[in-house]
Design an enzyme around this catalytic site. Structure first.
Site, mmCIF file in Angstrom:
data_model
loop_
_atom_site.group_PDB
_atom_site.id
_atom_site.type_symbol
_atom_site.label_atom_id
_atom_site.label_comp_id
_atom_site.label_asym_id
_atom_site.label_seq_id
_atom_site.Cartn_x
_atom_site.Cartn_y
_atom_site.Cartn_z
ATOM 1 N N HIS A 58 -118.210 2.608 32.315
ATOM 2 C CA HIS A 58 -119.771 2.766 31.651
ATOM 3 C C HIS A 58 -120.450 3.357 32.567
ATOM 4 O O HIS A 58 -120.181 3.595 33.771
ATOM 5 C CB HIS A 58 -120.186 1.198 31.896
ATOM 6 C CG HIS A 58 -119.671 0.053 30.908
ATOM 7 N ND1 HIS A 58 -120.001 -0.537 29.787
ATOM 8 C CD2 HIS A 58 -118.546 -0.703 31.217
ATOM 9 C CE1 HIS A 58 -119.677 -1.088 29.253
ATOM 10 N NE2 HIS A 58 -118.285 -1.408 30.144
ATOM 11 N N TYR B 185 -112.898 -7.662 35.292
ATOM 12 C CA TYR B 185 -114.397 -7.155 35.721
ATOM 13 C C TYR B 185 -114.514 -8.229 36.864
ATOM 14 O O TYR B 185 -114.168 -9.423 36.653
ATOM 15 C CB TYR B 185 -115.511 -7.371 34.901
ATOM 16 C CG TYR B 185 -115.631 -6.105 33.916
ATOM 17 C CD1 TYR B 185 -116.269 -4.948 34.478
ATOM 18 C CD2 TYR B 185 -115.044 -6.291 32.654
ATOM 19 C CE1 TYR B 185 -116.535 -3.690 33.659
ATOM 20 C CE2 TYR B 185 -115.425 -5.199 31.801
ATOM 21 C CZ TYR B 185 -115.852 -4.083 32.180
ATOM 22 O OH TYR B 185 -116.064 -2.821 31.276
ATOM 23 N N HIS C 9 -112.172 2.186 29.446
ATOM 24 C CA HIS C 9 -113.459 2.804 29.330
ATOM 25 C C HIS C 9 -114.251 2.735 30.720
ATOM 26 O O HIS C 9 -114.030 1.692 31.300
ATOM 27 C CB HIS C 9 -114.328 2.183 28.262
ATOM 28 C CG HIS C 9 -114.806 0.808 28.322
ATOM 29 N ND1 HIS C 9 -113.927 -0.003 28.180
ATOM 30 C CD2 HIS C 9 -115.950 0.325 28.953
ATOM 31 C CE1 HIS C 9 -114.430 -1.440 28.239
ATOM 32 N NE2 HIS C 9 -115.822 -1.007 28.807
ATOM 33 N N ARG D 112 -111.101 -3.994 23.997
ATOM 34 C CA ARG D 112 -111.863 -2.626 24.390
ATOM 35 C C ARG D 112 -110.910 -1.776 24.672
ATOM 36 O O ARG D 112 -109.748 -1.869 25.588
ATOM 37 C CB ARG D 112 -112.706 -3.148 25.376
ATOM 38 C CG ARG D 112 -113.916 -3.636 25.320
ATOM 39 C CD ARG D 112 -114.813 -3.576 23.975
ATOM 40 N NE ARG D 112 -115.223 -2.112 23.737
ATOM 41 C CZ ARG D 112 -116.129 -1.510 24.645
ATOM 42 N NH1 ARG D 112 -116.634 -1.878 25.784
ATOM 43 N NH2 ARG D 112 -116.117 -0.196 24.053
ATOM 44 N N TYR E 273 -109.178 -4.383 27.709
ATOM 45 C CA TYR E 273 -109.410 -5.940 27.605
ATOM 46 C C TYR E 273 -109.790 -6.649 26.306
ATOM 47 O O TYR E 273 -110.359 -6.108 25.749
ATOM 48 C CB TYR E 273 -110.171 -6.438 29.172
ATOM 49 C CG TYR E 273 -111.698 -5.762 28.766
ATOM 50 C CD1 TYR E 273 -112.703 -6.542 27.733
ATOM 51 C CD2 TYR E 273 -111.828 -4.896 29.528
ATOM 52 C CE1 TYR E 273 -113.895 -6.013 27.999
ATOM 53 C CE2 TYR E 273 -113.430 -4.059 29.289
ATOM 54 C CZ TYR E 273 -114.388 -4.822 28.642
ATOM 55 O OH TYR E 273 -115.755 -4.159 28.542
HETATM 56 FE FE FE Z 1 -116.578 -2.910 29.404
#
Ligand code: FE
Lengths: 217, 249
Positions: free
Chosen positions: B169, B115, B167, B164, B154
């Site tokens: 959000h 991110y 995905h 995870r 990640y």
């Molecule tokens: Fe996330």
């Protein structure tokens, strides 16, 4: 007659086919800022460099200016440093700036919605807004002035709805249909922001002895 | 004044949230919920005008490339690194009614699972042409579309070897503030979905399935971009059977 029945059944079938459950919620996660307050997240210049909801009032907005400062803490008193807080409120006259407001036209210079990240060092937030007017409850009784709050963060599986009432509206708070519904004086107090020289102070406890009252609306 | 006589009709209220369908506040396998989960049941209220109204975001606030993560942070002429995908679908309420003209915001990791955020220190590198956020407004049929690169999985600190699944959000406004929802979209066929403690906060398999997008070969553009279909449902308003109207209401 038969035709009407057929039509009704047809409509029922269409409805059944289209009906669906609400999409289930998932946590906003620790990086919610990227999507909701990108400038705060460090994406300089994204979407014109102004985060939606960061400014609620301008010089034309009608009503008494107020500053709401607050903090969100968890069940062991640790500040929530990675969340977002949104508010939604009526204008000075108690009207919402939305086409579904049927009681009149709200102040065009007041959108009524604000969004702030919680501070990454101490979990605090600040809203510069106006004091809302009174809004009726579902049964028509007037509610005390209040602001809707919504909190999302890592570890919150479904966004939390609550309300902030004003500490200097004792009389209206006493008669408020929602506060009366809660009954328990200790719990009622979790929704009342203290008046301070700077404005209003509203602390939100996600859990613990002073857990804020959250609502299923 | 008319204001005090105001009453909300049943048709204006939202269907109550099914709290067994949503994840519960406390989910032991997702450690972050431990101290962030209220222990009291939420207090049930009738909808008020504050709940059936909500903020309105005009098209004037949205730029032409805001929905396109491939280029909305990239230098001129450049594009984000990764598998080019588009995600599209319809926003409807529980009664099947299209929700038009409302804001959807989305954010995600880059193709390597990193991110663009001060708190993300994962080893995978940042992509200088990828910011990771976008937004759009649904059209008159409730349809929306975004373009991006497929986010990478990640690892995250949750006490074990937790990853995870890929995905995106999603933050959704709807028409009334009571419809406010944040959720996540997953990708069909991802083996990490079944292993994820955050996905597993949802108890019903059918509910999880609602968050899994499907590969959509029909909308895939040859030699350009693959498509995934993801429909989203927000709360619908109450109404009595046989008197429901699909439009208006
Ligand atoms: Fe996330």
């Amino acid at each position: 007659m038969l035709d009407t029945v057929r039509k009704s059944i047809g409509r029922q079938l269409t409805l059944t086919a289209l009906k669906s459950k609400e999409s289930p919620s998932q946590t906003a996660g620790p990086y919610v800022h990227i999507g909701c307050v990108p400038t705060f997240a460090g994406l300089e210049g994204m979407f014109g460099g102004v985060d939606l909801g960061s400014r609620m009032i301008n010089k034309n907005t009608r009503g008494e200016r107020i500053t709401i400062t607050g903090q969100v803490v968890d069940g062991i008193g640790v500040p929530l440093k990675d969340g977002i807080v949104e508010i939604w409120q009526a204008d000075h006259a108690g009207l919402f700036n939305c086409s579904r407001e049927s009681r009149g036209r709200a102040d065009p210079y007041f959108m009524g919605w604000g969004r702030q990240p919680t501070d990454r060092n101490n979990g605090s937030f600040t809203f510069e807004t106006i004091r809302p007017g009174q809004v009726p409850y579902s049964d028509g009784r007037l509610q005390a002035p209040h602001i809707q709050f919504w909190i999302a963060a890592r570890g919150i599986n479904l966004g939390l709805h609550t309300r902030m009432y004003f500490g200097d509206e004792e009389r209206a708070n006493q008669d408020d249909p929602v506060l009366s519904l809660i009954g328990d004086e200790h719990r009622i107090q979790t929704l009342i922001a203290a008046k301070t020289p700077r404005g209003f102070q509203f602390k939100i406890h996600l859990q613990g002895d002073q857990e804020t009252v959250f609502f299923d609306i | 004044m008319g204001v005090t006589k105001y009453n909300l009709h049943c048709q204006s209220r939202y269907i109550r949230r099914d709290r067994d369908w949503h994840p519960p506040p406390l989910a032991p396998r997702y450690l972050s919920t431990t101290y962030r989960s209220p222990r009291h049941r939420p207090v049930t209220l009738d909808s008020t005008v504050a709940d059936i109204t909500g903020p309105v975001f005009g098209h004037d606030k949205i730029g032409p490339n805001d929905h396109d993560l491939l280029i909305n942070y990239a230098k001129p002429g450049k594009s984000a690194v990764g598998e080019r995908i588009m995600v599209h679908g319809r926003l409807r309420d529980e009664n099947g009614r299209a929700i038009s003209g409302v804001l959807i915001e989305f954010w995600q990791a880059n193709a390597g699972g990193r991110y663009r955020h001060i708190a993300d220190t994962y080893k995978a590198p940042l992509d200088e042409n990828f910011g990771g956020c976008g937004r759009t407004i649904t059209d008159e049929d409730g349809a929306y579309m975004l373009r991006t690169v497929k986010p990478g999985p990640y690892p995250w600190p949750n006490g074990g070897n937790d990853w995870r699944p890929s995905h995106i959000h999603f933050s959704l406004f709807g028409e009334g503030f009571a419809q406010r929802l944040i959720t996540q979209m997953y990708f069909e066929g991802d083996p990490l979905i079944e292993l994820c403690p955050i996905v597993a906060t949802i108890r019903d398999k059918k509910a999880i399935d609602q968050l899994i997008s499907r590969y959509d070969p029909q909308s895939t553009v040859p030699m350009d971009i693959r498509a995934y279909r993801f429909d989203i449902t927000l709360r619908g308003r109450c109404s009595t059977p046989f008197e429901n109207r699909l439009e208006g209401n």
